[in-house]
Design a protein around this motif. Structure first.
Motif, PDB file in Angstrom:
ATOM      1  N   LEU A 140      -7.939   3.405  -0.540  1.00  0.00           N
ATOM      2  CA  LEU A 140      -8.180   1.994  -0.264  1.00  0.00           C
ATOM      3  C   LEU A 140      -8.662   1.278  -1.516  1.00  0.00           C
ATOM      4  O   LEU A 140      -9.580   1.730  -2.176  1.00  0.00           O
ATOM      5  CB  LEU A 140      -9.233   1.838   0.840  1.00  0.00           C
ATOM      6  N   GLY A 141      -8.044   0.147  -1.797  1.00  0.00           N
ATOM      7  CA  GLY A 141      -8.526  -0.697  -2.881  1.00  0.00           C
ATOM      8  C   GLY A 141      -9.534  -1.671  -2.308  1.00  0.00           C
ATOM      9  O   GLY A 141     -10.711  -1.385  -2.201  1.00  0.00           O
ATOM     10  N   ASN A 142      -9.044  -2.806  -1.880  1.00  0.00           N
ATOM     11  CA  ASN A 142      -9.893  -3.775  -1.198  1.00  0.00           C
ATOM     12  C   ASN A 142      -9.919  -3.419   0.282  1.00  0.00           C
ATOM     13  O   ASN A 142      -8.890  -3.314   0.920  1.00  0.00           O
ATOM     14  CB  ASN A 142      -9.353  -5.195  -1.379  1.00  0.00           C
ATOM     15  N   PHE A 143     -11.102  -3.232   0.819  1.00  0.00           N
ATOM     16  CA  PHE A 143     -11.251  -2.836   2.214  1.00  0.00           C
ATOM     17  C   PHE A 143     -11.317  -4.073   3.092  1.00  0.00           C
ATOM     18  O   PHE A 143     -12.218  -4.896   2.970  1.00  0.00           O
ATOM     19  CB  PHE A 143     -12.519  -2.002   2.393  1.00  0.00           C
ATOM     20  N   ILE A 144     -10.342  -4.205   3.967  1.00  0.00           N
ATOM     21  CA  ILE A 144     -10.334  -5.284   4.948  1.00  0.00           C
ATOM     22  C   ILE A 144     -10.087  -4.644   6.308  1.00  0.00           C
ATOM     23  O   ILE A 144      -9.074  -3.984   6.523  1.00  0.00           O
ATOM     24  CB  ILE A 144      -9.241  -6.327   4.647  1.00  0.00           C
TER      25      ILE A 144
END
Length: 153
Positions: A140-144
């Motif tokens: 995961l890069g940006n966790f949304i």
């Protein structure tokens, strides 16, 4: 002489009894949280916002626990975080809730979707379960957080 020994013995018993009682009261368990197989159960606080979080290091994990005032509880180790990153999700909990299967994790281009397989409908509760969901390091890069689905089996 016998009276002095009796008074001394009685004083020692009283002091030791008070110490044991103090230790018992101090360690009988923090009513704000407890550890269960699926994660950590905490008492719901209406002033707290329970936002899913991605933890990628042991230092982040310790800071996270500190934020919820459960820093003395070690649910994960540094070795766990060498192998996996962890999504920490919050769901309503009661003692009869059971997970019937592993939590499904779907990583899309825009968000993370979680599927919980449980034994009953999730309802409002006075307690929240912090679920620690392992995911391979660096996936995961940006966790949304996306959708959260509960499938009753």
């Amino acid at each position: 002489m016998k009276q002095r020994i009796f008074i001394t013995t009685l004083a020692i018993v009283i002091v030791l009894g008070a110490a044991v009682l103090g230790i018992y009261i101090g360690t009988r368990g923090n009513s704000n949280y407890r550890e269960v197989v699926e994660g950590i159960v905490i008492r719901k606080d209406d002033r707290t916002i329970y936002t899913p979080t991605l933890i990628t290091s042991y230092d982040e994990y310790l800071a996270f626990l500190e934020d919820y005032d459960i820093h003395e509880l070690v649910f994960l180790t540094a070795g766990d975080l060498n192998t996996y990153d962890y999504i920490i999700d919050f769901i309503n909990y009661d003692d009869t809730l059971e997970f019937t299967n592993d939590i499904g994790v779907e990583v899309t281009d825009t968000a993370i979707n979680l599927t919980y397989y449980v034994n009953k409908e999730i309802s409002e509760s006075d307690e929240i379960l912090m679920c620690f969901i392992p995911i391979d390091n660096g996936v995961l890069g940006n966790f949304i957080m996306g959708d959260r689905e509960f499938i009753v089996e």
